[in-house]
Design a protein around this motif. Structure first.
Motif, PDB file in Angstrom:
ATOM      1  N   THR A  24       4.327 -36.429   3.493  1.00  0.00           N
ATOM      2  CA  THR A  24       4.682 -35.620   2.319  1.00  0.00           C
ATOM      3  C   THR A  24       5.556 -34.407   2.646  1.00  0.00           C
ATOM      4  OG1 THR A  24       2.581 -34.415   2.492  1.00  0.00           O
ATOM      5  CG2 THR A  24       2.658 -36.321   1.006  1.00  0.00           C
ATOM      6  N   HIS A  25       6.029 -34.336   3.893  1.00  0.00           N
ATOM      7  CA  HIS A  25       6.949 -33.229   4.187  1.00  0.00           C
ATOM      8  C   HIS A  25       7.772 -33.516   5.436  1.00  0.00           C
ATOM      9  CE1 HIS A  25       8.682 -29.301   4.069  1.00  0.00           C
ATOM     10  NE2 HIS A  25       8.286 -29.025   5.298  1.00  0.00           N
ATOM     11  N   MET A  26       9.076 -33.662   5.265  1.00  0.00           N
ATOM     12  CA  MET A  26       9.975 -33.895   6.381  1.00  0.00           C
ATOM     13  C   MET A  26      11.395 -33.546   5.952  1.00  0.00           C
ATOM     14  SD  MET A  26       9.271 -38.022   6.275  1.00  0.00           S
ATOM     15  CE  MET A  26       9.566 -38.203   8.014  1.00  0.00           C
ATOM     16  N   HIS A  27      12.259 -33.325   6.953  1.00  0.00           N
ATOM     17  CA  HIS A  27      13.607 -32.815   6.680  1.00  0.00           C
ATOM     18  C   HIS A  27      14.663 -33.796   7.155  1.00  0.00           C
ATOM     19  CE1 HIS A  27      12.434 -28.552   5.719  1.00  0.00           C
ATOM     20  NE2 HIS A  27      11.351 -28.937   6.357  1.00  0.00           N
ATOM     21  N   PHE A  28      15.302 -34.460   6.199  1.00  0.00           N
ATOM     22  CA  PHE A  28      16.359 -35.433   6.526  1.00  0.00           C
ATOM     23  C   PHE A  28      17.451 -34.847   7.431  1.00  0.00           C
ATOM     24  CE2 PHE A  28      20.432 -37.222   4.498  1.00  0.00           C
ATOM     25  CZ  PHE A  28      20.616 -38.152   5.507  1.00  0.00           C
ATOM     26  N   SER A  77       8.657 -27.237  -1.856  1.00  0.00           N
ATOM     27  CA  SER A  77       9.231 -26.173  -1.039  1.00  0.00           C
ATOM     28  C   SER A  77       8.188 -25.743   0.002  1.00  0.00           C
ATOM     29  CB  SER A  77       9.665 -24.984  -1.901  1.00  0.00           C
ATOM     30  OG  SER A  77      10.518 -24.141  -1.138  1.00  0.00           O
ATOM     31  N   HIS A  78       8.532 -24.691   0.736  1.00  0.00           N
ATOM     32  CA  HIS A  78       7.628 -24.174   1.766  1.00  0.00           C
ATOM     33  C   HIS A  78       6.806 -23.011   1.215  1.00  0.00           C
ATOM     34  CE1 HIS A  78      10.889 -26.037   4.219  1.00  0.00           C
ATOM     35  NE2 HIS A  78       9.869 -26.400   4.966  1.00  0.00           N
ATOM     36  N   LEU A  79       5.595 -22.858   1.749  1.00  0.00           N
ATOM     37  CA  LEU A  79       4.728 -21.770   1.294  1.00  0.00           C
ATOM     38  C   LEU A  79       3.885 -21.249   2.455  1.00  0.00           C
ATOM     39  CD1 LEU A  79       3.445 -20.198  -1.169  1.00  0.00           C
ATOM     40  CD2 LEU A  79       1.684 -21.980  -1.157  1.00  0.00           C
ATOM     41  N   ALA A 122       4.550 -27.166   1.195  1.00  0.00           N
ATOM     42  CA  ALA A 122       4.407 -27.459   2.612  1.00  0.00           C
ATOM     43  C   ALA A 122       3.771 -26.282   3.346  1.00  0.00           C
ATOM     44  CB  ALA A 122       5.767 -27.765   3.226  1.00  0.00           C
ATOM     45  N   HIS A 123       2.851 -26.587   4.214  1.00  0.00           N
ATOM     46  CA  HIS A 123       2.152 -25.684   5.138  1.00  0.00           C
ATOM     47  C   HIS A 123       0.966 -24.974   4.485  1.00  0.00           C
ATOM     48  CE1 HIS A 123       4.959 -26.523   8.288  1.00  0.00           C
ATOM     49  NE2 HIS A 123       5.960 -26.256   7.485  1.00  0.00           N
ATOM     50  N   ALA A 124       1.189 -23.964   3.649  1.00  0.00           N
ATOM     51  CA  ALA A 124       0.087 -23.240   3.001  1.00  0.00           C
ATOM     52  C   ALA A 124      -0.964 -22.814   4.033  1.00  0.00           C
ATOM     53  CB  ALA A 124      -0.544 -24.093   1.905  1.00  0.00           C
ATOM     54  N   SER A 154       4.805 -34.497   8.444  1.00  0.00           N
ATOM     55  CA  SER A 154       5.296 -34.346   9.814  1.00  0.00           C
ATOM     56  C   SER A 154       6.053 -33.037   9.965  1.00  0.00           C
ATOM     57  CB  SER A 154       6.225 -35.504  10.169  1.00  0.00           C
ATOM     58  OG  SER A 154       7.357 -35.509   9.301  1.00  0.00           O
ATOM     59  N   ASP A 155       6.750 -32.628   8.902  1.00  0.00           N
ATOM     60  CA  ASP A 155       7.711 -31.531   8.965  1.00  0.00           C
ATOM     61  C   ASP A 155       8.752 -31.787  10.059  1.00  0.00           C
ATOM     62  OD1 ASP A 155       8.945 -29.193   8.208  1.00  0.00           O
ATOM     63  OD2 ASP A 155       7.636 -27.886   9.377  1.00  0.00           O
ATOM     64  N   PHE A 156       9.083 -33.042  10.303  1.00  0.00           N
ATOM     65  CA  PHE A 156      10.147 -33.321  11.270  1.00  0.00           C
ATOM     66  C   PHE A 156      11.434 -32.652  10.784  1.00  0.00           C
ATOM     67  CE2 PHE A 156      12.979 -35.353  14.089  1.00  0.00           C
ATOM     68  CZ  PHE A 156      12.204 -35.747  15.155  1.00  0.00           C
TER      69      PHE A 156
HETATM   70 ZN   LIG Z   1       9.523 -27.893   6.500  1.00  0.00          ZN
END
Ligand SMILES: [Zn+2]
Length: 485
Positions: A74-78, A241-243, A293-295, A344-346
């Motif tokens: 549910t979270h990664m960066h193309f 988004s990121h939090l 993402a993150h929290a 993953s937040d890759f």
């Molecule tokens: Zn991220």
């Protein structure tokens, strides 16, 4: 004609909370998953109990292999496809400036962006990720390549162009005007999001509104994007988004957001309350199709607001370790009633394989020291040994819930679309020998749980032999069912 996939089946049945996952864990050591031609699950159970009406259908025998629901990241960066393990010489903001913004700028080159899109989908297929919520590139042509590649390969994907309207010099190629940002988001939704409800029920790809984070945009941008989101919200458009990722005092992400916006909580900036003193200035982005993402460092009020709005969290333990961000407090977050999926937040994370993120999740939370006495956890249990069913839930059904797709995917309940992976221990000797050589408890429930735990913790991509979406086996760009196979 239907197909029976025969193997060792694990899934979390029904629609439990994470704390109820163990009661909903289903295992069939010699199991059968019956899938019709449209990719819908007709039946799941013990091989010897397959109903007679399915007795003469085609059987794919995955003998000795495990059949799990498809993994959901549910979270990664193309545009960080080739950024794994970049050395930034600091934490989040230094890493962004010195490594990430320059790398993402290279997507301006169409050939580079096209290669990246092909590689991105290859990596998802190879990792058994059947659905992903993906931060997109700043460049529309790169997003077109990504959506085209996802559509051609038949993989689920939610993505949106990453919006930045302010930022440092290193991000200059990624920054657009507020007018351009709004135009691009609207154009991407109109081009790639299934706006028609009937089409949406069949579609595998959707669009999200994606401001990079509050420091990459302004109040004006948030207000304008909020209007766009509000217009398309009922058509199933997502927000992410990121939090509360990095809490370094003074110059870190959270303090910088609060200083810039003069708000009580970081979440206020995404909740329409981005004016000084957290006064309302626009529409909220929060809701059942919103993922933060993150929290890691949330206040009680932020957790309560996410629970109230059914906003989910993408928990990214591998990335949090890499960037020194700390650990999302599992007990507090669960107790607040917020759905936690895995991410993953890759390229902040360096793993593509969801079980490896669950592996890190287990390790950070058994090492986490949290206040005792938080319901529903025992008062005398200071750290937390997550149950293997909770891990499986977090990597599968919780992701479907975060993406508001629980009625279509996430487990093997009859009527859902058959998204699953095959993990074959014989493809990796150490894994296979461990499973065969380990002590097996006499108690069948303990034996079941220990087996699942070993599969999640010890499996690696090299043991993954099949990734299926809606009953169809996905292939990499080279035509292999997995790279190297
Ligand atoms: Zn991220």
């Amino acid at each position: 004609m239907a197909t029976i996939h025969r193997g060792h089946v694990f899934h979390i049945a029904g629609s439990p909370l994470v704390t109820q996952a163990a009661e909903h864990l289903v295992a069939f050591p010699d199991g059968a998953l019956v899938v019709d031609d449209a990719g819908i699950i007709l039946w799941c159970g013990d091989w010897k109990d397959v109903p007679v009406e399915h007795a003469d259908v085609k059987v794919v025998d995955h003998h000795g292999a495990f059949i799990l629901p498809g993994f959901i990241d549910t979270h990664m960066h193309f545009p960080q496809v080739w950024c794994g393990d970049s050395y930034g010489g600091g934490q989040l903001l230094e890493w962004l400036n010195s490594c990430i913004f320059p790398s993402e700028s290279k997507f301006e080159d169409p050939d580079y962006a096209h290669n990246a899109a092909v590689e991105w989908i290859d990596r998802l297929v190879t990792a058994g990720t059947t659905n992903a919520l993906v931060f997109g590139s700043a460049f529309p042509h790169a997003q077109d390549f990504l959506f085209e590649e996802a559509r051609n390969r038949g993989i689920r994907l939610v993505s949106g162009t990453g919006i930045q309207t302010v930022g440092p010099e290193s991000a200059s190629r990624l920054i657009v005007s507020e007018e351009t940002a709004v135009e691009r988001v609207r154009a991407e939704i109109e081009k790639w999001h299934p706006l028609d409800p009937e089409v949406r029920r069949q579609s595998l790809q959707s669009v999200a509104v994606v401001p990079r984070f509050s420091l990459s945009v302004t109040r004006t941008t948030l207000a304008a994007l909020g209007e766009v989101y509000d217009h398309y919200r009922d058509a199933g458009v997502y927000f992410t988004s990121h939090l509360n990722e990095n809490a370094r005092t003074g110059t870190g992400e959270i303090d910088s957001v609060k200083a810039e916006y003069q708000v009580t909580d970081y979440l206020d900036t995404y909740d329409g309350r981005f004016m000084p003193g957290s006064q309302v200035g626009g529409k909220s982005f929060l809701g059942p199709r919103s993922v933060m993402a993150h929290a890691v460092h949330c206040s009680d009020a932020e957790l309560a607001r996410m629970a109230e709005t059914k906003t989910s969290i993408a928990h990214c333990p591998v990335s949090q370790l890499f960037l020194g961000s700390g650990t999302m407090p599992w007990k507090r977050t669960v107790a607040a009633g917020v759905n936690i999926a895995i991410g993953s937040d890759f390229g902040g994370g360096d793993e593509w394989f969801v079980p490896q993120m669950l592996n890190a999740c287990f390790k950070v939370h058994i090492s986490e020291r949290t206040p005792v006495g938080i319901d529903p956890y025992p008062v005398d249990d200071e750290s937390l040994s997550l149950h293997p069913a909770e891990l499986l839930f977090t990597g599968t059904l919780a992701g479907a819930r975060a993406l508001d797709l629980e009625d279509r995917t996430g487990n093997f309940d009859v009527g859902k679309e058959a998204d699953f992976v095959i993990i074959d221990p014989t493809k990796w000797e150490m894994f296979d020998k461990t499973l065969k050589g380990r002590h097996v408890p006499e108690d069948p429930i303990k034996a079941r749980d220990e087996c699942l735990f070993t599969v999640i913790m010890l499996a690696r991509e090299k043991a993954l032999t099949g990734t299926y979406v809606r009953g169809r086996k996905l292939e990499t760009s080279t035509g292999a069912s997995r790279i190297g196979a």
